[in-house]
Design a protein around this motif. Structure first.
Motif, short mmCIF file in Angstrom:
data_model
loop_
_atom_site.label_atom_id
_atom_site.label_comp_id
_atom_site.label_asym_id
_atom_site.label_seq_id
_atom_site.Cartn_x
_atom_site.Cartn_y
_atom_site.Cartn_z
N GLY A 39 0.81 -1.22 0.00
CA GLY A 39 0.00 0.00 0.00
C GLY A 39 0.85 1.26 0.00
N LEU A 40 0.54 2.13 -0.96
CA LEU A 40 1.28 3.40 -1.10
C LEU A 40 0.42 4.56 -0.61
N GLU A 75 1.93 -1.49 -4.75
CA GLU A 75 0.68 -0.72 -4.77
C GLU A 75 -0.22 -1.29 -5.85
N ARG A 93 0.65 6.52 -8.83
CA ARG A 93 0.41 7.17 -7.54
C ARG A 93 -0.82 8.07 -7.63
N PHE A 103 4.21 -0.59 -8.92
CA PHE A 103 2.79 -0.30 -9.11
C PHE A 103 2.09 -1.52 -9.72
N ASP A 130 -2.64 -1.54 3.62
CA ASP A 130 -3.50 -1.51 2.44
C ASP A 130 -4.95 -1.16 2.78
#
Ligand SMILES: Cc1cc2nc3c(=O)[nH]c(=O)nc-3n(C[C@H](O)[C@H](O)[C@H](O)COP(=O)(O)OP(=O)(O)OC[C@H]3O[C@@H](n4cnc5c(N)ncnc54)[C@H](O)[C@@H]3O)c2cc1C
Length: 403
Positions: free
Chosen positions: A9-10, A32, A37, A127, A165
């Motif tokens: 999780g970003l 992510e 983003r 990603f 997350d």
């Protein structure tokens, strides 16, 4: 050799944890689910704990805040059914140490810490990648990862997995159990978005509160950005609220109020907004935030929910605290994770409890609760505004004398 951690999780919690881990001498890798983003987001009210954590993580200089200038009489209003406005106690009406930002402002500041920018080495971010299986062995934890772009699955070993997350955490579901075991249903919905322009006849930086039993809408004015809208309503039937288009659900929740100018403008803004959040409100409560080599942080572990207005502050603080605990126990992971939890839990429990009281402020459960709430808030507002007016007058006199 540096220990390697997978951070899932970003968001605010994931980036804070990754920076904290890197500061503790670990090598974090962030995965992510989204292909890139995210930016933007809704209005966030930050408490001093969050601002302190931003400083502890070394990214305070990168945080853009948007507090409107306070003026005597305040810039927040409650509006009744006939459109009459009265000064109200705004969220930012407090002596100091609070900040108005967009969620994207916090994430942008943390991103500077993730990409290096002189603070440290860049953290690897993958990603469109999610964990599919997590298996703990004697000396580490093996994770099956999936790349959504290529569909490729591969296994990788880590010394620690950090689940950051969010409220419906997949790490929590894989390692700790199903959502029903941990997510308490608050029988309420939230809708939030950025407005294109302020409600006519209000100053750009004004905040506006339309609060009725079981439904409320707040417009948060900002200094250098169009206002953000935050709508909430109580409902017994959460699954039904996801049955049709979200905008229709919101319109139905505010039916009978469409003739009120503020409501009309906000609902029209929702139709025009390029994106909005629409979700049910829950609180996540877990007896333990870690097991073996898997630990949770942020909404995944303790989602306090939007009413607490402490979720981002606690995610920042949680990520920083995890880093500190790992640095203090470099050779004993179990001790580090225990210290992380022992240090943080009293604060989290306190904030989770206070969210129920705050919910009444944001969206009263009944007419008597609304009346009682408005009497109490008016008394507080008078005291706070008197103090803030005195401070404002003193600082105006000082700056006048300096000129
Ligand atoms: C409308 C609204 C208003 C709010 N207002 C405030 C406020 O005023 N003050 C405040 O402090 N807090 C507020 N909050 C709460 C705050 O936004 C959250 O507590 C905080 O953003 C949580 O951060 P997080 O990183 O834990 O989770 P999230 O923000 O949910 O981030 C999780 C990340 O993990 C990713 N992810 C999810 N699943 C996977 C997977 N399987 N694999 C890989 N990645 C995955 C997601 O894409 C996302 O990037 C508000 C929340 C809402 C919804």
């Amino acid at each position: 050799m540096q220990k390697k951690a997978l951070v899932v999780g970003l968001g605010i919690a994931g980036m804070s944890a990754a920076i904290g881990l890197r500061r503790a001498g670990w090598t974090p890798v962030i995965v992510e689910r989204a292909p890139e983003r995210r930016t933007g987001g809704y209005f966030i009210f930050m408490f001093h704990e969050g601002l302190q954590a931003v400083a502890d993580l070394g990214v305070a200089d990168h945080l853009h805040t948007r507090n409107p200038d306070w003026r005597p009489g305040g810039n927040s209003w409650t509006v009744d059914r006939r459109g009459r406005r009265k000064p109200a106690l705004g969220l930012l009406d407090a002596p100091s140490g609070l900040a108005a930002v967009l969620r994207g402002d916090i994430e942008a500041a943390l991103w500077q810490g993730i990409t290096g920018d002189g603070i440290g080495d860049a953290v690897e971010v993958r990603f469109a990648t999610t964990p599919v299986e997590i298996t703990e062995g004697a000396g580490g934890v093996q994770v099956l990862l999936e790349d959504a772009g290529t569909g490729k699955r591969y296994r990788e070993d880590f010394d620690l997995v950090v689940g950051a997350d969010g409220m419906r955490s997949s790490v929590r579901q894989m390692v700790f159990g199903p959502n029903e075991d941990y997510m308490a249903n608050w029988k309420s919905m939230i809708c939030a978005f950025q407005m294109k322009e302020q409600v006519p006849s209000y100053e750009a930086s004004d905040s506006i509160i339309v609060s009725r039993p079981k439904r409320a809408m707040w417009v948060f004015g900002l200094s250098d950005h169009a206002p953000c809208a935050w709508l909430t309503f109580r409902t017994e039937d959460i699954p039904d609220r996801f049955a049709g288009p979200s905008i229709e659900q919101v319109r139905a929740a505010f039916s009978g109020m469409e003739d009120e100018p503020v409501v009309r403008h906000v609902l029209a803004s929702l139709e025009e907004a390029p994106e909005h959040v629409f979700d049910s409100i829950h609180q996540v409560k877990m007896p333990r935030w870690s097991t073996g080599r898997v630990v949770l942080v942020g909404d995944a572990a303790w989602c306090m929910n939007t009413y607490s207005a402490m979720g981002s502050s606690s995610s920042l603080r949680g990520g920083a605290a995890l880093g500190v605990a790992l640095a203090e126990h470099p050779d004993d992971l179990a001790a580090a994770l225990a210290a992380y939890e022992t240090g943080l839990r009293p604060y989290i429990t306190k904030q989770q409890r206070s969210a129920r009281v705050k919910q009444q402020r944001f969206v009263p459960s009944s007419r008597p609760a609304q009346v009682l709430g408005s009497v109490v808030l008016e008394l507080i507002r008078k005291v706070v505004h008197r103090r803030m007016t005195a401070e404002y007058t003193a600082s105006s006199a000082l700056s006048g004398a300096a000129r």
